[in-house]
Design an enzyme around this catalytic site. Structure first.
Site, PDB file in Angstrom:
ATOM      1  CG  ASP A  67       2.232  -4.019   2.628  1.00  0.00           C
ATOM      2  OD1 ASP A  67       2.727  -3.938   1.772  1.00  0.00           O
ATOM      3  OD2 ASP A  67       0.582  -2.855   2.692  1.00  0.00           O
ATOM      4  CG  LEU A  94       2.637 -24.898  12.409  1.00  0.00           C
ATOM      5  CD1 LEU A  94       1.742 -24.195  12.412  1.00  0.00           C
ATOM      6  CD2 LEU A  94       4.536 -24.240  12.756  1.00  0.00           C
ATOM      7  CG  HIS A 142      11.979  -7.048   0.064  1.00  0.00           C
ATOM      8  ND1 HIS A 142      10.732  -7.008   0.785  1.00  0.00           N
ATOM      9  CD2 HIS A 142      11.734  -5.605  -0.882  1.00  0.00           C
ATOM     10  CE1 HIS A 142      10.315  -5.472  -0.554  1.00  0.00           C
ATOM     11  NE2 HIS A 142      10.333  -5.928  -1.583  1.00  0.00           N
TER      12      HIS A 142
HETATM   13  C1  IPE Z   1       0.541  -6.829  -0.369  1.00  0.00           C
HETATM   14  O1  IPE Z   1       0.924  -6.156  -0.292  1.00  0.00           O
HETATM   15  C2  IPE Z   1       1.199  -8.167  -1.049  1.00  0.00           C
HETATM   16  C3  IPE Z   1       1.984  -8.928  -0.045  1.00  0.00           C
HETATM   17  C4  IPE Z   1       2.043  -8.330   1.075  1.00  0.00           C
HETATM   18  C5  IPE Z   1       2.863 -10.107  -0.722  1.00  0.00           C
HETATM   19  P1  IPE Z   1       1.618  -4.984  -1.568  1.00  0.00           P
HETATM   20  O2  IPE Z   1       2.192  -4.087  -1.326  1.00  0.00           O
HETATM   21  O3  IPE Z   1       1.316  -5.675  -2.715  1.00  0.00           O
HETATM   22  O4  IPE Z   1      -0.248  -3.925  -1.813  1.00  0.00           O
HETATM   23  P2  IPE Z   1      -1.094  -3.219  -2.420  1.00  0.00           P
HETATM   24  O5  IPE Z   1      -0.524  -2.307  -3.374  1.00  0.00           O
HETATM   25  O6  IPE Z   1      -0.218  -2.007  -1.481  1.00  0.00           O
HETATM   26  O7  IPE Z   1      -2.442  -3.169  -2.418  1.00  0.00           O
HETATM   27  C1  IPE Z   2       5.694  -6.429   1.343  1.00  0.00           C
HETATM   28  O1  IPE Z   2       6.627  -5.315   1.719  1.00  0.00           O
HETATM   29  C2  IPE Z   2       6.596  -6.922   0.791  1.00  0.00           C
HETATM   30  C3  IPE Z   2       6.334  -7.413  -0.696  1.00  0.00           C
HETATM   31  C4  IPE Z   2       4.685  -7.254  -1.811  1.00  0.00           C
HETATM   32  C5  IPE Z   2       6.957  -8.161  -1.747  1.00  0.00           C
HETATM   33  P1  IPE Z   2       5.965  -3.677   0.345  1.00  0.00           P
HETATM   34  O2  IPE Z   2       7.342  -4.178  -0.855  1.00  0.00           O
HETATM   35  O3  IPE Z   2       4.629  -3.764  -0.159  1.00  0.00           O
HETATM   36  O4  IPE Z   2       6.730  -2.453   1.289  1.00  0.00           O
HETATM   37  P2  IPE Z   2       5.134  -0.905   1.436  1.00  0.00           P
HETATM   38  O5  IPE Z   2       4.186  -1.113   1.249  1.00  0.00           O
HETATM   39  O6  IPE Z   2       6.378  -1.001  -0.768  1.00  0.00           O
HETATM   40  O7  IPE Z   2       6.049  -0.129   2.867  1.00  0.00           O
HETATM   41 MG    MG Z   3       3.537  -2.949  -0.170  1.00  0.00          MG
END
Ligand code: IPE
Ligand code: IPE
Ligand code: MG
Length: 235
Positions: free
Chosen positions: A19, A129, A36
């Protein structure tokens, strides 16, 4: 740093909630998609760090069943990125690595589904792995699917179904329960990740944003894990 330089035994199975990509990009005045792209590069390189540090099973949370709620442009960019990275994921399937996907593949394009199945098939006899990529994955969705499958398989013998039989219906049935969950990006929640499998997992939250995560941060998480006293309800 190698497995020998960790202070203790590494966990068998690590789950990673990758995240913070969006915030990483925002801090730099870049579009979220740039976060991303950088995050996908980190994913590719960290796999080798897990291998070097002696972890056998790793599940990466790449896209949740709830992430479809994001703006269409962001979802499209994530799909394009995934399309591009499937080739890299396929190359991970070499080096005695088994790669498979957790989640409902049917939401992806036919070409992507075919390539995902191909990756799973070419690597299914590898056992050095295990890399599981959670895509269109939701822990609740996984449990509902397992419950339906159990109901149809065991309709007249439901009494014989226990936790073990249930676990065999989950996407992660090739792997032991998760020992350690690492979540980057500062949030302290599971966001529907491995909710069955994490019943006794240690939870490690770090403010480091996923695109900044690296081997040193991983080693710190594994060292923290090795200090934990796991009791599983015992003494
Ligand atoms: C969790 O992150 C999902 C992934 C990392 C794929 P999110 O950014 O979607 O989670 P919330 O919305 O903060 O809970
Ligand atoms: C995680 O990073 C990637 C996915 C959920 C696909 P985020 O896109 O949720 O990044 P933040 O949380 O908005 O910074
Ligand atoms: Mg996020």
């Amino acid at each position: 740093m190698s497995a020998k330089e960790l202070t203790g035994e590494p966990p068998l199975h690590v789950g990673v909630i990758m995240d913070g990509n969006g915030r990483w990009a925002k801090k730099r005045g870049l579009p979220r998609t740039a976060g991303h792209s950088k995050g996908a590069k980190v994913f590719k390189s960290i796999v080798e760090d897990f291998r070097a540090l002696g972890v056998k099973y790793v599940t990466f949370y790449a896209f949740s069943t709830e992430n479809w709620k994001r703006p269409k442009e962001e979802v499209n960019a994530l799909m394009e990125l995934l399309d591009k990275y499937l080739d890299d994921i396929r190359s991970m399937a070499q080096k005695n690595t088994r790669v498979f996907f957790a989640g409902d593949k049917s939401a992806f394009s036919e070409d992507m589904q075919r390539r995902m199945t191909d990756i799973e098939q070419v690597s299914e006899n590898n056992d050095g792995l295990y890399i599981c990529v959670a895509l269109n994955y939701g822990g609740r969705d996984e449990i509902v699917r397992a419950a339906k499958s159990i109901a149809s398989k065991y309709s007249s013998a439901l009494d014989t179904v226990g936790e073990e039989e249930f676990g065999r219906e989950l996407y992660t049935c090739f792997m032991p329960d998760v020992d350690l969950i690492i979540r980057t990006g500062g949030e302290q929640r599971l966001s529907n990740f491995l909710i069955w499998q994490s019943a006794y997992a240690e939870l490690y939250f770090t403010d480091v944003l996923w695109p900044d995560f690296n081997r040193k941060e991983l080693a710190a998480a594994l060292d923290w894990y090795s200090q934990r006293n796991r009791r599983f309800g015992g003494v």
